[in-house]
Scaffold this motif. Sequence first.
Motif, PDB file in Angstrom:
ATOM      1  N   GLU A  13      48.620   3.582  31.461  1.00 36.30           N
ATOM      2  CA  GLU A  13      48.343   3.513  30.023  1.00 36.30           C
ATOM      3  C   GLU A  13      47.146   2.615  29.721  1.00 36.30           C
ATOM      4  O   GLU A  13      46.407   2.840  28.766  1.00 36.30           O
ATOM      5  N   GLU A  60      60.581  10.719  32.111  1.00 37.40           N
ATOM      6  CA  GLU A  60      59.746  10.688  30.902  1.00 37.40           C
ATOM      7  C   GLU A  60      58.334  10.193  31.225  1.00 37.40           C
ATOM      8  O   GLU A  60      57.340  10.749  30.759  1.00 37.40           O
ATOM      9  N   GLU A  61      58.260   9.136  32.054  1.00 34.89           N
ATOM     10  CA  GLU A  61      56.950   8.602  32.432  1.00 34.89           C
ATOM     11  C   GLU A  61      56.150   9.653  33.218  1.00 34.89           C
ATOM     12  O   GLU A  61      54.955   9.839  32.996  1.00 34.89           O
ATOM     13  N   LYS A 115      56.517  12.949  33.094  1.00 36.26           N
ATOM     14  CA  LYS A 115      56.108  14.037  32.183  1.00 36.26           C
ATOM     15  C   LYS A 115      54.914  13.618  31.339  1.00 36.26           C
ATOM     16  O   LYS A 115      53.976  14.387  31.144  1.00 36.26           O
ATOM     17  N   ARG A 116      54.954  12.387  30.833  1.00 38.35           N
ATOM     18  CA  ARG A 116      53.841  11.921  29.980  1.00 38.35           C
ATOM     19  C   ARG A 116      52.545  11.828  30.762  1.00 38.35           C
ATOM     20  O   ARG A 116      51.505  12.322  30.323  1.00 38.35           O
ATOM     21  N   SER A 151      51.174  15.171  31.443  1.00 36.52           N
ATOM     22  CA  SER A 151      50.585  15.839  30.269  1.00 36.52           C
ATOM     23  C   SER A 151      49.144  15.373  30.024  1.00 36.52           C
ATOM     24  O   SER A 151      48.391  16.017  29.318  1.00 36.52           O
ATOM     25  N   TYR A 152      48.738  14.233  30.616  1.00 36.07           N
ATOM     26  CA  TYR A 152      47.353  13.763  30.450  1.00 36.07           C
ATOM     27  C   TYR A 152      46.377  14.572  31.312  1.00 36.07           C
ATOM     28  O   TYR A 152      45.167  14.448  31.162  1.00 36.07           O
TER      29      TYR A 152
END
Length: 219
Positions: free
Chosen positions: A190, A11-12, A14-15, A18-19
């Motif tokens: 982040e 998940e990390e 993929k996120r 996506s940036y």
Amino acid sequence: MKLFIDTANLEEIKRANSYGILDGVTTNPTLLSREKNEPMSQLKKICEIVDGPVSAEVIALDAEGMIKEAKERAKIASNIVIKIPCTVDGLKATKELKSLNIKTNLTLCFSPSQALLVAKAGATYVSPFVGRLDDISTEGMNLVDDIKLIYENYGIPTQIIVASIRHPLHFVESARIGADIATVPFAVIEKLMKHPLTDIGIEKFLDDWKKLKGNLQKK
Ligand code: G3P
């Protein structure tokens, strides 16, 4: 400077991907142990998400065992890079893997002498661990500075991955020194775009926009 994510969490990855800023992934046995999946299948899934290099670490401590595991891991995908500890057996394995065109990332690097020797053995990447040096009251970024200077002195092509990054300042310092890559945990990625003045500025612009609209409606 390239940005890798230091995680085995899908998940990390993929996120961050996506940036639009992700160049690769580094994993280690600790990071893989935090995920539920069997490690080799987890690495395969990671390689399906990211086109850039994905570091997968060997467990064996002897050169022969490292080479055997490296060959197995290299079959997972074409973007796998073999992570090998900075030891004498690690040097031997690195030399052999270079002759087989298998890319290596020499990890757990804590001294400039280790960085010079792994480069001589043909390492594709070296990973100085800055946070773990800070943990023992030693300036981790000084190691990156030293490695950069030594590699420049001799035109060494081994790329520096600043690892064990704990906060945004490690990332900024890496870029200042001219490291090739920083591998950053998701929580730190982040923080990299966060600035309170950006948030305050947006709020003020939106407020003023609302006021403008209100004034126009009254007319
Ligand atoms: O890339 C190496 C990294 O995973 C180690 O980080 O925070 O465990 O020292 P840390």
